[in-house]
Design a protein around this motif. Structure first.
Motif, PDB file in Angstrom:
ATOM      1  N   UNK A  79      -2.309  -5.503   6.543  1.00  0.00           N
ATOM      2  CA  UNK A  79      -1.526  -3.918   6.989  1.00  0.00           C
ATOM      3  C   UNK A  79       0.168  -4.602   6.827  1.00  0.00           C
ATOM      4  N   UNK A  80       0.977  -3.657   7.128  1.00  0.00           N
ATOM      5  CA  UNK A  80       1.951  -3.470   6.962  1.00  0.00           C
ATOM      6  C   UNK A  80       3.412  -2.695   8.071  1.00  0.00           C
ATOM      7  N   UNK A 108      -1.256  -7.870  -2.628  1.00  0.00           N
ATOM      8  CA  UNK A 108      -2.427  -6.272  -3.646  1.00  0.00           C
ATOM      9  C   UNK A 108      -3.447  -7.684  -3.442  1.00  0.00           C
ATOM     10  N   UNK A 109      -3.012  -8.898  -2.052  1.00  0.00           N
ATOM     11  CA  UNK A 109      -5.008 -10.067  -2.422  1.00  0.00           C
ATOM     12  C   UNK A 109      -5.655  -9.113  -1.377  1.00  0.00           C
ATOM     13  N   UNK A 110      -5.706  -8.520  -0.972  1.00  0.00           N
ATOM     14  CA  UNK A 110      -6.637  -7.766  -0.108  1.00  0.00           C
ATOM     15  C   UNK A 110      -6.843  -8.534   1.230  1.00  0.00           C
ATOM     16  N   UNK A 111      -6.040 -10.109   1.377  1.00  0.00           N
ATOM     17  CA  UNK A 111      -6.507  -9.956   2.768  1.00  0.00           C
ATOM     18  C   UNK A 111      -6.023  -9.743   4.226  1.00  0.00           C
ATOM     19  N   UNK A 112      -6.419 -10.039   5.023  1.00  0.00           N
ATOM     20  CA  UNK A 112      -6.132  -9.583   6.234  1.00  0.00           C
ATOM     21  C   UNK A 112      -5.157 -10.543   7.060  1.00  0.00           C
ATOM     22  N   UNK A 113      -4.043  -9.618   6.554  1.00  0.00           N
ATOM     23  CA  UNK A 113      -2.359 -10.410   6.760  1.00  0.00           C
ATOM     24  C   UNK A 113      -1.724  -8.835   7.381  1.00  0.00           C
ATOM     25  N   UNK A 133      -1.153   5.250   8.140  1.00  0.00           N
ATOM     26  CA  UNK A 133      -1.990   5.204   7.110  1.00  0.00           C
ATOM     27  C   UNK A 133      -2.688   4.407   6.879  1.00  0.00           C
ATOM     28  N   UNK A 134      -4.513   4.566   8.210  1.00  0.00           N
ATOM     29  CA  UNK A 134      -5.186   3.877   7.952  1.00  0.00           C
ATOM     30  C   UNK A 134      -6.465   4.073   7.166  1.00  0.00           C
ATOM     31  N   UNK A 135      -6.650   2.981   5.753  1.00  0.00           N
ATOM     32  CA  UNK A 135      -7.488   3.060   5.024  1.00  0.00           C
ATOM     33  C   UNK A 135      -9.573   3.653   4.932  1.00  0.00           C
ATOM     34  N   UNK A 136      -9.065   2.732   6.734  1.00  0.00           N
ATOM     35  CA  UNK A 136     -10.422   3.138   7.105  1.00  0.00           C
ATOM     36  C   UNK A 136     -11.220   4.722   7.147  1.00  0.00           C
ATOM     37  N   UNK A 139      -5.864   0.404  -0.119  1.00  0.00           N
ATOM     38  CA  UNK A 139      -6.725  -0.143   0.468  1.00  0.00           C
ATOM     39  C   UNK A 139      -5.595  -1.250   2.085  1.00  0.00           C
ATOM     40  N   UNK A 140      -4.054  -0.799   1.671  1.00  0.00           N
ATOM     41  CA  UNK A 140      -3.191  -1.284   3.250  1.00  0.00           C
ATOM     42  C   UNK A 140      -2.774  -0.334   3.751  1.00  0.00           C
TER      43      UNK A 140
END
Ligand code: SF4
Ligand code: SF4
Ligand code: SF4
Length: 559
Positions: A450-451, A366-371, A486-489, A421-422
């Motif tokens: 990304x998961x 949920x943080x939206x950070x790049x991990x 699932x790629x939000x881009x 957004x994930x």
């Protein structure tokens, strides 16, 4: 009267510290070591599992260079990084041992005089046979023969050890020239995770090896407690290693309950350091050179060559500021490396991701950070002895579910997808290898959370892991484990972000379930209940696939 001698705990060719300290601990004589032998600052060498030379395999694969089609599938499935490929100029093999095998490599991406070799590490190989099973190249004259065939290890050990040692002396291929979008190309890259002590044929470790081949020289890994923390940091040795520049994954273990947050902390601190470095460098731009500072601040690091160029620029700055006598210059030296791209990964199993660390995982995505989060899903707590997790499927027997788990597993992927957004991928390396490779690359390139949920056959399933790949195919074909990305881009391009990588189930779920003891035990002592749960699980599998199929069919072309 025995003619056999006990092998030393580590190779006699290992560095002194590995022989005299690590080897003694491996042999169970650690308590006899004087304290003076232990490094005072607690530092410990990495890449040490590869010196253990466990010699577990009764049989090892033997490569037939004539039959091989260089598909790269064998190193891709190897759980122990014990079969590898290298491409090199033919001239480099003029002093090779006489039994070292190599063949001219075909492909536009390679030079005309280049050869390829697929070499086995005979003393690291566990004899799981997965590389032979996956090998698609069959001898037409003798269909029982492939480009890889198992043969007894003892008569081959000396010869192949010599070949392996020679293979290691060959240079690694220029990564900028490798085609990472193919298995053949990606598998030429050096693994920075090797010879782990995971079970023979483990379903988790190929994912880790793959990640280190793709991003290992810039990875920071936060590893949840579980199997991956045990074989990942099985001190006194560790399978994580470095390349010839000394770069490799930074690996750290944390608790079940805080690993996602621990990994997020890496991201936040790197981003903070990068911001500080940018600020300090801008302040010193007159001494460093305005153009160089601008090039660094605006660098495109979306590709590996871009990252390598950035590292070169940073080296230039380091040389320049060495001669500047100021506090800002010293501070910049301490944080400047954060300006070269780092790849933050969070590893763990389903016990961590679905259960004990689930709220932290939710917080981090949920943080939206790049991990990048890799869940190696064995559908049960493997390391602690087979307890049920929320990933355990309906009808499976586990500790705390001794009558068969009565409810369906949590759909972790769907929870993550619901954010929008994930980046989310559900993969199985033995069922769809190229899609798995693609998922890792897409996940890492995505500038957000990304998961990857990775199906991982395990001894806790009650299977012989030499059937690891077959089980993955059965899980996918029966609808037990649908594959998708699932790629939000893609939404920005007017495309549906959800892409299915597996087809509608072609097998009844029973055909998968009956091959695994975790399910079929229930059929033995409570057949009616087992049948009831199977029917329910079958319905769930079809409904879940149809649900994903409907989502993947939605049009995103109109905004
Ligand atoms: S037999 Fe197993 S461990 Fe040995 S090289 Fe093949 S896949 Fe790797
Ligand atoms: S799997 Fe078989 S054909 Fe493919 S690279 Fe390995 S040995 Fe060659
Ligand atoms: S218990 Fe399962 S996940 Fe753990 S090392 Fe063994 S096979 Fe791999």
């Amino acid at each position: 009267t025995s003619t056999l001698e006990k092998l030393p705990p580590v190779s006699v060719h290992a560095p002194e510290f590995v022989r005299n300290v690590i080897g003694e601990i491996v042999a169970g004589r650690g308590d006899k070591l004087p304290v003076s032998q232990i490094p005072v600052d607690g530092t410990w060498p990495s890449g040490t599992s590869a010196w253990e030379k466990r010699n577990l395999a009764l049989e090892i694969p033997v490569w037939d260079a004539e039959l091989c089609i260089y598909c790269g599938k064998c190193p891709f499935v190897c759980p122990h990084s014990a079969i590898r490929s290298k491409v090199f100029p033919e001239a480099l093999v003029k002093d090779a041992p006489s039994t070292f095998k190599h063949v001219l490599v075909k492909g536009k991406e390679f030079q005309k005089d280049e050869h390829i070799s697929y070499q086995v590490a005979p003393e690291d190989c566990t004899g799981c046979g997965l590389c032979v099973e996956i090998c698609p190249a069959v001898d037409k004259k003798n269909p029982s023969r492939k480009a890889l065939n198992m043969a007894p290890q003892p008569p081959l050990r000396e010869q192949e050890r010599e070949n392996w040692d020679f293979f290691l002396t060959l240079p690694e291929y220029d990564r900028e020239q490798l085609r990472f979008n193919t298995l053949k190309g990606a598998m030429i890259a050096q693994p920075l995770f090797e010879a782990s002590g995971a079970c023979v044929g483990c379903g988790e470790t190929p994912y880790i090896r793959l990640a280190t081949q793709l991003f290992g020289d810039r990875m920071l890994i936060a590893n949840a407690t579980g199997c991956s923390s045990i074989y990942g940091g099985n001190l006194p040795t560790t399978p994580y290693t470095t390349n010839k520049e000394g770069r490799g994954p930074t690996w750290n273990n944390s608790l079940f309950e805080d690993t996602a947050e621990f990994g997020l902390g890496f991201r936040l601190s790197i981003d903070r350091q990068a911001a500080t470095a940018s600020h300090l460098m801008t302040g010193l731009k007159n001494q460093i050179g305005e153009q160089l500072v601008q090039d660094i601040l605006n660098a495109d690091q979306t590709t590996e060559p871009g990252i390598f160029r950035q590292r070169e620029r940073l080296e230039e700055v380091k040389k320049c500021i060495k001669g500047i006598n100021s506090e800002d210059a010293r501070n910049l030296e301490s944080v400047i490396d954060a300006l070269a791209k780092k790849s933050v990964w969070i590893f763990g199993g389903d016990g961590w991701a679905y259960d004990i660390g689930s709220s932290g995982l939710d917080h981090v995505i949920a943080s939206g950070r790049n991990v990048n989060i890799l869940v190696m899903d064995t559908e049960v707590y493997s390391n602690t002895g087979g307890q049920m997790s929320k990933s355990t499927p309906m009808g499976a027997i586990a500790k705390f579910a001794s009558s068969g788990k009565p409810i369906a597993k949590k759909d972790l992927a769907m929870i993550a997808i619901s954010y929008g957004h994930v980046y989310v991928a559900q993969v199985a390396f033995g069922a769809k290898d190229v899609r798995t490779l693609k998922a890792f690359q897409e996940a890492e390139s995505y500038d957000g959370p990304s998961l990857i949920i990775a199906y991982s056959p395990c001894i806790a399933h009650g299977i012989d892991l030499s059937f690891n790949l077959r089980q993955q195919n059965l899980a996918v074909d029966s609808g037990h484990w649908p594959l998708f990305r699932y790629d939000p881009r893609l939404k920005e391009q007017g495309k549906n972000p959800l892409q299915l990588d597996s087809k509608e189930p072609t097998l009844p779920l029973k055909d998968f379930i009956k091959t695994e003891t975790r399910f079929n035990m229930l059929f033995r002592f409570a057949p009616e209940e087992a049948e009831r749960l199977l029917q329910q699980a079958q319905e769930n599998a079809i409904k879940r696939f149809n649900y994903y199929k409907q989502l993947a069919a939605i049009s995103f072309s109109e905004k």
